[in-house]
Scaffold this active site. Structure first.
Site, PDB file in Angstrom:
ATOM      1  CE  LYS A  22      -1.515   1.529   4.056  1.00 12.68           C
ATOM      2  NZ  LYS A  22      -1.109   2.890   4.415  1.00 12.68           N
ATOM      3  NE  ARG A  96      -1.251  12.145   8.638  1.00  8.82           N
ATOM      4  CZ  ARG A  96      -1.695  13.298   9.117  1.00  8.82           C
ATOM      5  NH1 ARG A  96      -2.926  13.389   9.538  1.00  8.82           N
ATOM      6  NH2 ARG A  96      -0.932  14.338   9.157  1.00  8.82           N
ATOM      7  CB  CYS A 120      -3.419  11.170  12.433  1.00  9.88           C
ATOM      8  SG  CYS A 120      -3.134   9.413  12.200  1.00  9.88           S
ATOM      9  NE  ARG A 125       0.978  10.119  10.292  1.00 10.40           N
ATOM     10  CZ  ARG A 125       0.528   9.134   9.504  1.00 10.40           C
ATOM     11  NH1 ARG A 125      -0.631   8.559   9.779  1.00 10.40           N
ATOM     12  NH2 ARG A 125       1.211   8.742   8.457  1.00 10.40           N
ATOM     13  CG  ASP A 308       3.784   1.354   9.619  1.00 10.49           C
ATOM     14  OD1 ASP A 308       3.967   1.620   8.416  1.00 10.49           O
ATOM     15  OD2 ASP A 308       3.495   2.214  10.474  1.00 10.49           O
ATOM     16  NE  ARG A 400      -7.056   4.255   5.883  1.00 11.66           N
ATOM     17  CZ  ARG A 400      -6.439   5.314   6.376  1.00 11.66           C
ATOM     18  NH1 ARG A 400      -6.710   5.706   7.614  1.00 11.66           N
ATOM     19  NH2 ARG A 400      -5.534   5.957   5.664  1.00 11.66           N
TER      20      ARG A 400
HETATM   21  C1  EPZ Z   1       4.709   6.840   6.381  1.00  9.92           C
HETATM   22  O1  EPZ Z   1       3.926   7.896   6.963  1.00  9.92           O
HETATM   23  C2  EPZ Z   1       3.762   5.640   6.279  1.00  9.92           C
HETATM   24  N1  EPZ Z   1       2.643   6.000   5.437  1.00  9.92           N
HETATM   25  C3  EPZ Z   1       3.262   5.254   7.671  1.00  9.92           C
HETATM   26  O2  EPZ Z   1       2.479   4.064   7.553  1.00  9.92           O
HETATM   27  C4  EPZ Z   1       4.461   4.927   8.550  1.00  9.92           C
HETATM   28  O3  EPZ Z   1       4.023   4.694   9.867  1.00  9.92           O
HETATM   29  C5  EPZ Z   1       5.435   6.129   8.572  1.00  9.92           C
HETATM   30  O4  EPZ Z   1       5.812   6.493   7.234  1.00  9.92           O
HETATM   31  C6  EPZ Z   1       6.706   5.823   9.345  1.00  9.92           C
HETATM   32  O5  EPZ Z   1       7.343   4.695   8.831  1.00  9.92           O
HETATM   33  C7  EPZ Z   1       2.810   5.978   4.077  1.00  9.92           C
HETATM   34  O6  EPZ Z   1       3.868   5.702   3.541  1.00  9.92           O
HETATM   35  C8  EPZ Z   1       1.613   6.324   3.255  1.00  9.92           C
HETATM   36  P1  EPZ Z   1       6.735  10.242   8.426  1.00  9.92           P
HETATM   37  P2  EPZ Z   1       4.488   9.399   6.963  1.00  9.92           P
HETATM   38  O7  EPZ Z   1       6.571  11.520   7.668  1.00  9.92           O
HETATM   39  O8  EPZ Z   1       5.323   9.631   5.780  1.00  9.92           O
HETATM   40  C9  EPZ Z   1       6.980  13.619  11.792  1.00  9.92           C
HETATM   41  C10 EPZ Z   1       0.631   2.643   7.883  1.00  9.92           C
HETATM   42  O9  EPZ Z   1       0.283   2.075   8.943  1.00  9.92           O
HETATM   43  N2  EPZ Z   1       6.822  14.596  10.687  1.00  9.92           N
HETATM   44  O10 EPZ Z   1       7.915   9.405   8.101  1.00  9.92           O
HETATM   45  O11 EPZ Z   1       3.324  10.271   7.203  1.00  9.92           O
HETATM   46  C11 EPZ Z   1       5.729  12.758  11.968  1.00  9.92           C
HETATM   47  O12 EPZ Z   1       4.761  13.391  12.743  1.00  9.92           O
HETATM   48  C12 EPZ Z   1       1.094   4.115   7.952  1.00  9.92           C
HETATM   49  O13 EPZ Z   1       0.637   2.111   6.776  1.00  9.92           O
HETATM   50  C13 EPZ Z   1       6.860  15.939  10.966  1.00  9.92           C
HETATM   51  O14 EPZ Z   1       7.002  16.355  12.117  1.00  9.92           O
HETATM   52  O15 EPZ Z   1       5.406   9.380   8.273  1.00  9.92           O
HETATM   53  C14 EPZ Z   1       6.288  11.495  12.615  1.00  9.92           C
HETATM   54  O16 EPZ Z   1       6.391  11.683  13.985  1.00  9.92           O
HETATM   55  C15 EPZ Z   1       0.828   4.748   9.265  1.00  9.92           C
HETATM   56  N3  EPZ Z   1       6.707  16.813   9.936  1.00  9.92           N
HETATM   57  C16 EPZ Z   1       7.670  11.379  11.965  1.00  9.92           C
HETATM   58  O17 EPZ Z   1       7.996  12.677  11.454  1.00  9.92           O
HETATM   59  C17 EPZ Z   1       6.531  16.398   8.627  1.00  9.92           C
HETATM   60  O18 EPZ Z   1       6.389  17.230   7.733  1.00  9.92           O
HETATM   61  C18 EPZ Z   1       7.773  10.378  10.834  1.00  9.92           C
HETATM   62  O19 EPZ Z   1       6.684  10.582   9.990  1.00  9.92           O
HETATM   63  C19 EPZ Z   1       6.503  15.019   8.369  1.00  9.92           C
HETATM   64  C20 EPZ Z   1       6.666  14.124   9.410  1.00  9.92           C
END
Ligand code: EPZ
Length: 434
Positions: A22, A96, A120, A125, A308, A400
């Site tokens: 996904k 998201r 979320c 996030r 995850d 999902r």
């Molecule tokens: C991706 O989300 C995945 N989703 C998530 O999978 C996964 O948990 C996550 O990466 C971490 O591995 C997809 O790929 C669609 P991040 P993403 O940006 O990109 C902070 C699932 O279960 N952050 O790497 O949204 C954020 O809050 C989902 O399939 C900022 O502060 O995660 C988090 O604490 C859930 N500012 C950390 O960084 C930003 O602009 C990592 O988030 C972006 C992120």
């Protein structure tokens, strides 16, 4: 709302085949926005988030055809006529990852209007790092009425250092930089396999990207991109979920169609828990005979232990001899499953970012509530070893990101059924796409 009814007690035995990822398919579908020509994606999982992405792209004017019958895991996307580069709140609030359209829309259409995602279940996030990165490429970004308005004459190559590692942030900037003028150097990038898979697709579309899969990605911008055909990588989190199910139920399970290289941290941790693991080129065999041993886990960015898989590991730790401390380092509120597992008889104490799991405790069937995608997977796993019947509510969360999980589990001996209607299987004659 759909529910699962699970009767625990059966060890999982046999072979389960893994679907496409996904989290690789979603950015790949957004990448189609970068060209007028068709992009054909194979091995796309049939899950609700893909359906949401289809609606999102179609609302912009894209033609999105989801395959049927033998081609049901093929998706063809053509973004020749994008009249309306807008990602509406109605869709973004349900997924998201919709914000991944921002970079590609801005790069190709020079304008994008994308709803801010809002809160979320697993954490705040924000997408500030996406926005800061796009501003460094010369975008003008403003926010009004809950929407991001982004404009540019043309994006220009620049050096972007992410303040913290972000998966979709890396993907968004990589797509934007692909059509920027000049070279971009992205640093402190995410190294997840899904990022490398997106770069592979973009390079097939004519982009010039090097270093994906490392912390530094170089993108030499081009004037335009063309169509391509690409096979999405297997879903390492779906594979991990079944691998933990095999270990937890004391079964003998072959998880096929996956990439063991993407599962290193998890498999190593399971061996530490006393689980027998055998890997093949595209498979992992789990033999769960003998007691599970407690182990501590820290969630990290790839190649560390994936966040995850944290909830699923907590379910396993409830059945391990001893105390496991599971520390969540990525998201600030990702222990929603813990209280539901405690309702089933688990001994879990949440201390800030740590879950202290004392095992082994007998679990008994109960009515429980799913709160997010991976939390719901953890409840299904616990129900497989609970005494009696468990009823899991709100399984739309699991739909999902898991394709027909109850059918796949039944195929290896689980007693699980769905109450309510299933996402229709695309076997009949195709309805009007888009
Ligand atoms: C991706 O989300 C995945 N989703 C998530 O999978 C996964 O948990 C996550 O990466 C971490 O591995 C997809 O790929 C669609 P991040 P993403 O940006 O990109 C902070 C699932 O279960 N952050 O790497 O949204 C954020 O809050 C989902 O399939 C900022 O502060 O995660 C988090 O604490 C859930 N500012 C950390 O960084 C930003 O602009 C990592 O988030 C972006 C992120």
């Amino acid at each position: 709302m759909d529910k699962f009814v699970v009767r625990g007690g059966n060890p999982l035995v046999g072979t389960v085949r893994i679907s496409g990822a996904k989290n690789a398919a979603l950015p790949a579908m957004a990448a189609a926005l970068l060209t007028e020509e068709p992009v054909i994606l194979e091995n796309v999982p049939q899950v609700r988030d893909i359906e949401t992405e289809r609606k999102l792209l179609a609302a912009m004017g894209a033609e999105v055809e989801l395959g049927y019958g033998r081609a049901q895991h093929r998706t063809t996307i053509c973004c020749r006529n994008l009249e309306n580069p807008v990602a509406s709140y109605d869709l973004v609030k349900t997924m998201r990852a919709s914000t991944l359209v921002l970079g590609p829309l801005l790069a190709r259409m020079k304008h994008a209007r994308v709803s801010l995602p809002g809160g979320c279940a697993i954490g705040a996030r924000p997408i500030d790092l996406h926005l800061k990165g796009l501003e460094r490429l010369g975008a003008h970004i403003s926010q009004e009425h809950g929407y991001i308005e982004a404009r540019t004459e043309r994006l220009r190559g620049a050096r972007v250092v992410f303040e913290r590692i972000t998966v979709t942030g890396t993907e968004d900037l990589m797509m934007a930089a692909a059509l920027a003028e000049g070279e971009s150097v992205l640093e402190n990038c995410a190294r997840e396999p899904e990022v490398a898979d997106l770069a592979a697709l973009l390079n097939k579309m004519g982009a010039r990207i090097e270093g994906a899969g490392t912390h530094t990605i170089r993108v030499r911008g081009v004037d335009q991109l063309h169509g391509a055909r690409h096979r999405i990588i297997p879903d390492r989190i779906e594979a991990g979920t079944f691998i933990v199910a095999g270990a937890l139920t004391g079964g003998d399970l072959l998880v096929s169609g996956c990439d063991p290289h993407h599962l290193g941290a998890l498999l190593q941790k399971l061996e530490e828990c006393g689980v027998q693991v055998q890997t093949g080129p595209e498979s992992v065999r789990i033999i769960g005979d003998g007691p599970l041993l407690a182990a501590d886990v820290l969630t990290e960015e790839y190649p560390g232990f994936p966040t995850d898989m944290q909830a699923q590991f907590v379910a396993l730790a409830t059945q391990a001899e001893g105390t496991s401390v599971v520390t969540e380092n990525i998201f600030e509120n990702r222990f929603m499953h813990a209280q539901e597992l405690v309702r089933m008889g688990a001994n879990i104490k949440i201390e800030g970012t740590r879950a202290v799991v004392r095992g082994k405790t007998a679990l008994s069937g109960a009515a429980v509530l799913a709160s997010d995608l991976r939390a719901s997977a953890s409840l299904v796993l616990a129900a497989l070893v609970a005494d009696g019947e468990t009823i899991i509510d709100r399984v739309y969360h699991i739909d999902r990101g898991y394709e027909r999980i109850e059918e796949k589990l039944r195929g290896v001996g689980a007693q699980i059924r769905r109450i309510g209607e299933l996402l229709p299987r695309r076997v009949a004659t195709p309805l009007a796409a888009g």
